[in-house]
Design a protein around this motif. Structure first.
Motif, PDB file in Angstrom:
ATOM      1  N   THR A 343     -18.964 -28.146 -29.261  1.00  0.00           N
ATOM      2  CA  THR A 343     -19.738 -27.678 -30.445  1.00  0.00           C
ATOM      3  C   THR A 343     -19.005 -26.744 -30.956  1.00  0.00           C
ATOM      4  O   THR A 343     -18.220 -25.745 -30.592  1.00  0.00           O
ATOM      5  N   GLY A 344     -19.046 -26.822 -32.449  1.00  0.00           N
ATOM      6  CA  GLY A 344     -18.044 -26.126 -33.109  1.00  0.00           C
ATOM      7  C   GLY A 344     -16.429 -26.467 -32.853  1.00  0.00           C
ATOM      8  O   GLY A 344     -16.424 -27.747 -32.533  1.00  0.00           O
ATOM      9  N   LYS A 345     -15.773 -25.856 -33.181  1.00  0.00           N
ATOM     10  CA  LYS A 345     -14.019 -26.268 -33.258  1.00  0.00           C
ATOM     11  C   LYS A 345     -13.862 -26.122 -31.688  1.00  0.00           C
ATOM     12  O   LYS A 345     -14.052 -25.388 -30.736  1.00  0.00           O
ATOM     13  N   LEU A 346     -12.918 -27.332 -31.252  1.00  0.00           N
ATOM     14  CA  LEU A 346     -12.382 -27.480 -30.003  1.00  0.00           C
ATOM     15  C   LEU A 346     -11.011 -26.806 -30.149  1.00  0.00           C
ATOM     16  O   LEU A 346     -10.120 -27.453 -30.807  1.00  0.00           O
ATOM     17  N   ILE A 347     -10.849 -25.960 -28.951  1.00  0.00           N
ATOM     18  CA  ILE A 347      -9.479 -25.266 -28.924  1.00  0.00           C
ATOM     19  C   ILE A 347      -9.154 -25.307 -27.520  1.00  0.00           C
ATOM     20  O   ILE A 347      -9.776 -25.275 -26.556  1.00  0.00           O
ATOM     21  N   THR A 348      -7.879 -25.653 -27.348  1.00  0.00           N
ATOM     22  CA  THR A 348      -7.093 -25.656 -25.920  1.00  0.00           C
ATOM     23  C   THR A 348      -6.454 -24.460 -26.031  1.00  0.00           C
ATOM     24  O   THR A 348      -5.630 -23.970 -26.634  1.00  0.00           O
ATOM     25  N   LYS A 349      -6.789 -23.754 -24.729  1.00  0.00           N
ATOM     26  CA  LYS A 349      -6.102 -22.516 -24.557  1.00  0.00           C
ATOM     27  C   LYS A 349      -5.130 -22.551 -23.109  1.00  0.00           C
ATOM     28  O   LYS A 349      -5.426 -23.166 -22.273  1.00  0.00           O
TER      29      LYS A 349
END
Length: 358
Positions: A343-349
């Protein structure tokens, strides 16, 4: 900490024709260890903290991609997988980028990356706004939504706007910019679950349609009664085909993406293209980098930041899906884009606790 002399990277091993493969023997990507050369003048070494996951990356690795038809060069086999990331400077030969500075730049899928100074954008922290939003709502994603609506579709208060992929990174910003900044008459979203639709409506959409429901086509006709002036297309394929029959005369379609076709060797063809002629529909693709090259990015980014601080635009944890990932599983997190898992931006931490010392 000691300055690292090597780094892990994920490189492109095989260019995919359909869905990328994550298991041997035909794996799309391969993890390697490579040496880091000494810094040259005007360069920094960054420790990668976050990676941006974007559907466009799929096009950069396609076996069928013609370099003459891409807006950026394709990723070569054997090269580090390209990605924008947030990194912290750990070594520097640039006076204006001392150690500890947070920057966005083309880090690629790597633990450490060497960047030229001109390729780094220092992050100016904004109170109560997570830095990850500078990869999404306050980065290229937000700018894409803004320029697509204002410059390409020329949306205004008299328009009804439909946006596909409305629960995604770009689509969720399109909803808010259309409704809250441009004051469009009506905003209709499309998303892949009832929960996502309710979230899109909480952002300001007048209604959001679940395209996976059996009644979707009827629901779309009902929601677009009287037809619509603007369609912001993030998916292409069958939904674009359907929307061509829901456009008003002289309607405008801003084509941002075609994620429905990215993993298909034979994409869906358009059956309703004659509507473009009879209804005088304007269809225009665009790339946000063109507007940045014109020097328009900085002012618009500040406008978006101001809108967030004023409460006009809402960004929060719900506007992004941040997945803590050990480096061995970076490709798996990226693949969530094509599963509709975000949901929204997919970001890898990057989970540095799980990253082995080099």
């Amino acid at each position: 900490m000691s300055i690292p002399t090597s780094t892990h990277q994920w490189i492109l091993q095989n260019k995919p024709t359909d869905l990328p493969v994550l298991s041997p023997p035909d794996s799309t990507f391969k993890k390697i260890t490579t040496q880091l050369p000494p810094l040259a003048d005007n360069q920094v070494l960054v420790k990668v903290l976050y990676l941006s996951n974007d559907p466009a990356q799929r096009g950069w690795i396609s076996k069928f991609a013609n370099p003459d038809r891409l807006y950026v060069p394709p990723v070569d086999q054997g090269a580090c997988m390209r990605s924008t990331g947030i990194g912290q400077v750990v070594d520097s030969r640039v006076s204006g980028l001392p150690k500890g500075t947070l920057v966005t730049g083309g880090t690629g899928w790597a633990e450490y990356a060497i960047l030229n100074a001109e390729a780094c954008n220092p992050i100016k922290k904004v109170p109560d706004i997570a830095i990850t939003h500078f990869l999404g709502a306050l980065g290229l994603t937000g700018l894409t939504a803004y320029f697509g609506l204002r410059e390409i579709a020329r949306a205004g208060p008299e328009d009804t706007v439909v946006v596909s992929g409305a629960a995604g990174a770009t689509g969720s910003m399109v909803v808010q910019i259309a409704k809250k900044m441009l004051r469009c008459k009506r905003v209709i979203g499309m998303a892949g679950s009832d929960d996502k639709c309710r979230w899109v409506e909480s952002l300001g959409a007048d209604v959001c349609l679940n395209y996976k429901k059996e009644t979707f086509k009827k629901d779309l006709v009902k929601a677009t009664e009287g037809y619509v002036e603007v369609y912001f297309d993030n998916v292409g394929g069958e939904i674009l085909d359907l929307m061509l029959r829901r456009m008003a005369k002289n309607g405008r379609v801003a084509v941002c993406g075609a994620i429905s076709a990215y993993n298909k060797s034979v994409p869906h063809g358009l059956k309703n293209f004659a509507e473009v002629i009879s209804m005088r529909i304007e269809i225009k693709g665009f790339i946000v980098l063109d507007f940045l090259a014109q020097g328009k990015g900085r002012a618009v980014l500040q406008e978006l930041v101001n809108a967030v601080q004023a409460g006009t635009i809402t960004i929060s944890e719900q506007n992004e899906t941040v997945v803590s990932t050990d480096f061995d599983h970076v490709p798996e997190t990226w693949m969530k884009l094509f599963e509709g898992a975000n949901t929204g931006k997919l970001i890898t931490k990057l989970d540095w606790k799980a990253i082995a010392s080099l």
